[in-house]
Write an enzyme that holds these catalytic residues in place. Structure first.
Site, short mmCIF file in Angstrom:
data_model
loop_
_atom_site.label_atom_id
_atom_site.label_comp_id
_atom_site.label_asym_id
_atom_site.label_seq_id
_atom_site.Cartn_x
_atom_site.Cartn_y
_atom_site.Cartn_z
N ASP A 31 40.98 33.31 34.61
CA ASP A 31 39.99 32.31 34.98
C ASP A 31 40.65 30.92 35.03
OD1 ASP A 31 37.11 31.42 35.26
OD2 ASP A 31 37.64 30.36 33.42
N GLU A 72 42.72 33.01 39.41
CA GLU A 72 41.81 32.11 40.10
C GLU A 72 42.61 30.82 40.24
OE1 GLU A 72 37.21 30.59 39.71
OE2 GLU A 72 38.45 30.55 37.92
#
Length: 697
Positions: free
Chosen positions: A350, A387
Site C-alpha cells: 500500500d 501501489e
C-alpha cells in the site's frame, strides 16, 4: 543479571540474546529482544491471561547485562508459547527533540506474532497516566510444529495469474453467507469452492495484519463507525485478532496457516495487502502503544524544523521511516516471516512509493528496502506488487525502483473507464493499455507482467456503481460527502442509482460485461474486485473504509440474482486461461505465426486503419495471432452508441467462430467451449456499446 520485581515466585531469567528480535521460544524458555537506541530503561511485563489487569511479573532489564548496543534482551527460563507480555520503556520525554518515551504507557512488541485487545481503550493511550489496565498484550507464538501436510507456495507464473481482491470479513460477514464462522479466516475457508468455480488463481487479501477495529472514528445517526478496511497497522507480524476464532489462546498464526493451506489445495495463491507506509499511532495527538514509545525518532519521519510533529507522506498522520536500517530490517524480516512461516505467495504494498523515500523524505534512486525485497534470495519466488504512489504526490507507475515489482496501473483503470463510458479520441491510449502499457514500462526494461490491470478496487466505486452513479454518495461516512474521489470517470447510463427502467438496467449489465471482457482480453495481470462478478453495490459510496456493514459486505443473494453475469465472468476467466496469446509475459514484437499473422494487428472499423489520430474515434479492433497450435482471436470494441460495421480479416485457412458478444443477453453473451456459432462474411455488425470476440479453428 536482570532484577525481578514480582509479588509471587517468579520465572528465573538469563541475559538473553539480541537476535532474533522479538519473542522467540527456545529449548529453555523464551528469549525477548527489543531495539531502542534512545531508551534509558526497559521493563518486560508478563501477564497470566490475555485479560489480566496487572502483570504477575515485572522484569526490569539491567543495561549492563541485558543490553547489547541498542538491543535490550532477556531470556525468561521455563516460559512457554501462549504467554502474554508487553513492555514499558523509559527515556527522555522531550517531544521537541523527537522523543516520546513514557514509562506509564504499556507497549506491544513490534515483532509480536500475535496480539490481544480485550481490555484495550485507545483514549487511555493518548493522554497522560498509567494504562496497564486498558492496554493491549502481545502473545508468545512458536511457529514450529505446525503440520503443513506437504504444502508449499504454489509458484504460479505471474503472467498466468488472475487476482481477486477481497476483504476477509466482508466476504462472509453477511447473514446470507451461510458459513459457520462469518467474518473470519475459517469462514473464508468455507467459501473456497466459490472461488474455485469462478476460476481466479490468487486472492489478494485486504490487510490482515493486526489493526484497531475498536477505535470509534465518529458516530452517524447514533451508530459508531470503525476502521473496516484495516489500513492502519498495529502489529506487522500478527494476524488480525478479530479474524481468528481463538486469539486469546495464541492461535493467530495457526488459523491463518489453515486458510493458506486450504487455498493452496484449491490451487489459489495468497497475496497480502501490506501497509508499511504508516502505523495506527497517528500524529502527535495519537496513541502511544508501540513505536512512539519505543523509539519515535527511529521509526517515523519527523518535521526537521519541529520534531514534535510528523511528516505525513501517507495521508494518515505519520510516515514510517522505511529506509532507516532498523526499520528496513523490520520490513524485510516481516516479509520473509510471512513468506517462510505462513507460505504467503506475494505482497501488495500500500502506498508503496513511501518505501522509496530516504531518511530525509526525498525519493532515492536505489532505496535499500525496495532493492532488498527485489533481490533477496529468500523472496525470489514471491510476487511483489506496489501501489506506486503516495499521498504526497510521488507517482511512480512505470518508474518504480526495482525491475520485478509489478505495479497497480492507474493509467489502465482511467483510460479503460473513459473509453467504455464513451469518450472519443482515446483509441491509441486504449490500445497501449490492452497491449501491456509498453509506453509506461518498456523503456525501463520492464514487461507487461509489471502491469496490474484493474478497473475497480476496494478504493472507489464497485463495478456496478461505476455504471450506476455519476457522483459519489458518501454521506454515511459522516464527512459531509467530502471524502473519496470526486472524479470517478463513471457514467450512470441515464439515471442516478437504482432504477426500475429495464433499458437502463440492460445497458448497465452490458457495460459491466464490456469492462470484464476488456480486462480479461488485455495483456498484463488482471485484478478483479470481489463481488464485481455479481454486481455488488455500495450504494454509490466510493470510500467505504468505515462501513463494516451491509454496505461493504458481499450480499450472497446477488450470485443467484445476477447468475448470468457470474457465468459470463467465469467463462471470460476460462477463455483467458485457454488462450496463451492473452497471457504472454513479453511485449508484442512483430513475430509472425505459421499462418502469416503478425502477433497483433490493430484496426478500426476498417482493417489496418485504427484511427490513432481520429478525435472522434470510439471504436477499436485488434487481431491476436495464436502460436504453437493456439487459435487466433479477433476483437471488435464499439463504444459508440450506434451499431457499427467492422471489417473482419481472413481466417488464414481457418474458420471464425463467435466466442462472445456483450450485446447479447445471458446465456448468449458468451459461448461454451466448442459450441461457438460459426461466423460467415467479410464484415461484422457490432451493436452500440458492446464487444465482440471471434476465435479461429
Amino acid at each position: 543479571m536482570a532484577s525481578v520485581l514480582a509479588p509471587r515466585p517468579a520465572y528465573q531469567t538469563g541475559p538473553g540474546c539480541p537476535h532474533p528480535v522479538g519473542a522467540t521460544v527456545t529449548e529453555t524458555g523464551v528469549n525477548f529482544s527489543l531495539f531502542s537506541e534512545n531508551a534509558t530503561g526497559v521493563e518486560l511485563l508478563l501477564f497470566e491471561r490475555h485479560d489480566s489487569v496487572e502483570p504477575f511479573q515485572v522484569i526490569r532489564l539491567d543495561p549492563f547485562v541485558n543490553k547489547t548496543f541498542h538491543f535490550w534482551h532477556v531470556e525468561v527460563q521455563g516460559l512457554t508459547a501462549g504467554a502474554h507480555y508487553a513492555y514499558r520503556v523509559d527515556g527522555p520525554a522531550e517531544p521537541r527533540a523527537g522523543h516520546r518515551f513514557d514509562p506509564d504507557k504499556v507497549l506491544i512488541d513490534p515483532y509480536a506474532r500475535g496480539n490481544t485487545s480485550a481490555l484495550w481503550r485507545r483514549g487511555d493511550a493518548c493522554g497522560p497516566g498509567d494504562n496497564v489496565a486498558t492496554s493491549m498484550r502481545s502473545v508468545v507464538i512458536d511457529p514450529r510444529g505446525y503440520d503443513w501436510e506437504g504444502d508449499r507456495p504454489l509458484g504460479r507464473p505471474i503472467e498466468d495469474t488472475i487476482i481477486y481482491e477481497m476483504h476477509v470479513r466482508g466476504f462472509t460477514a453477511s447473514p446470507n453467507s451461510g458459513v459457520r464462522f462469518p467474518g473470519t479466516f475459517a469462514g473464508l475457508i468455507e467459501k473456497i469452492p466459490y472461488l474455485q468455480a469462478l476460476g481466479v488463481t490468487a486472492v489478494e487479501l485486504l490487510p490482515v495484519f493486526d489493526f484497531d477495529e475498536k477505535d470509534v472514528l465518529r458516530e452517524v445517526n447514533g451508530a459508531p463507525l470503525h476502521n473496516y478496511w484495516g489500513y492502519s497497522t498495529i502489529g506487522f507480524f500478527a494476524p488480525q485478532s478479530a479474524y481468528c476464532l481463538s486469539p486469546e489462546e495464541g492461535k493467530h498464526l495457526a488459523e491463518f496457516r489453515d486458510l493458506v493451506k486450504a487455498l493452496h489445495r484449491a490451487g489459489i495463491e495468497v497475496l497480502l495487502d501490506v501497509v508499511f507506509n504508516h502505523t495506527d499511532e497517528g500524529n502527535h495527538l495519537g496513541p502511544v502503544y508501540c513505536f512512539k514509545g519505543i523509539d519515535n525518532r527511529t521509526y517515523y519521519h519527523l518535521m526537521p524544523w519541529d520534531l514534535r510533529y510528523y511528516l505525513d507522506y501517507s495521508g494518515c498522520g505519520n510516515t514510517v521511516n522505511c529506509n532507516h536500517p532498523i526499520v528496513y530490517k523490520l520490513i524485510v524480516d516481516c516479509v520473509r516471516y510471512w513468506a517462510r512461516e505462513a507460505h504467503v505467495d506475494g505482497f501488495r504494498f500500500d502506498e508503496g512509493s513511501v518505501l522509496s523515500r530516504g531518511e530525509d523524505g526525498a525519493p532515492l534512486p536505489h532505496p535499500p528496502v525496495v532493492w532488498q525485497i527485489e533481490l533477496d534470495d529468500n523472496l525470489a519466488d514471491v510476487k511483489v506488487i506496489a501501489e506506486a504512489w503516495d499521498a504526497a504526490g510521488l507517482y511512480q507507475v512505470g518508474r518504480f525502483p526495482g525491475n520485478r515489482w509489478s505495479q497497480w496501473n492507474g493509467r489502465y483503470r482511467d483510460d479503460i473507464r473513459r473509453f467504455v463510458r464513451g469518450e472519443a479520441g482515446l483509441v491509441a491510449s486504449v490500445a497501449s493499455r490492452i497491449a501491456g502499457s509498453a509506453d509506461l514500462y518498456q523503456a525501463n526494461g520492464e514487461l507487461p507482467i509489471n502491469s496490474i490491470n484493474f478497473i475497480t478496487c476496494h478504493d472507489g466505486f464497485t463495478l456496478n456503481d461505476l455504471v450506476s452513479y455519476d457522483w459519489k454518495h458518501n454521506e454515511a461516512n459522516g464527512e459531509r460527502n467530502g471524502d473519496g474521489l470526486d472524479e470517478n470517470l463513471s457514467w450512470n447510463c441515464g439515471e442516478e442509482g437504482e432504477t426500475d427502467d429495464p433499458d437502463i438496467e440492460a445497458l448497465r449489465a452490458r457495460q459491466v460485461r464490456n469492462f470484464a471482457a476488456i480486462l480479461l482480453l488485455s495483456r498484463g495481470v488482471p485484478m478483479i474486485q470481489a463481488g464485481d462478478e455479481a454486481r455488488r453495490s455500495q450504494g454509490g459510496n466510493n470510500n467505504a473504509y468505515c462501513q463494516d456493514n451491509q454496505t461493504s459486505w458481499f450480499d450472497w443473494t446477488l450470485a443467484e440474482k445476477n447468475s448470468g453475469l457470474l457465468r459470463f465472468c467465469k467463462r471470460m476467466i476460462a477463455f483467458r486461461k485457454a488462450h496463451p496469446a492473452l497471457r504472454r509475459r513479453q511485449f508484442f514484437n512483430g513475430a509472425v505465426n505459421e499462418r502469416g499473422l503478425t502477433d497483433i494487428s490493430w484496426h478500426g472499423t476498417v482493417l489496418n486503419q485504427p484511427g490513432w489520430d481520429d478525435p472522434n474515434a470510439r471504436a477499436l479492433a485488434f487481431t491476436l495471432a495464436g502460436f504453437d497450435g493456439d487459435g487466433d482471436i479477433h476483437v471488435m470494441m464499439n463504444m459508440y452508441w450506434e451499431p457499427l460495421e467492422f471489417e473482419v480479416p481472413l481466417a488464414a485457412g481457418r474458420q471464425w467462430f463467435v466466442a462472445l458478444d456483450t450485446a447479447e443477453p445471458p446465456p448468449h453473451d458468451i459461448a461454451e467451449p466448442g459450441q461457438e456459432p460459426a461466423f460467415l462474411g467479410a464484415t461484422c455488425p457490432v451493436r452500440g456499446r458492446s464487444v465482440v470476440a471471434l476465435i479461429s479453428r
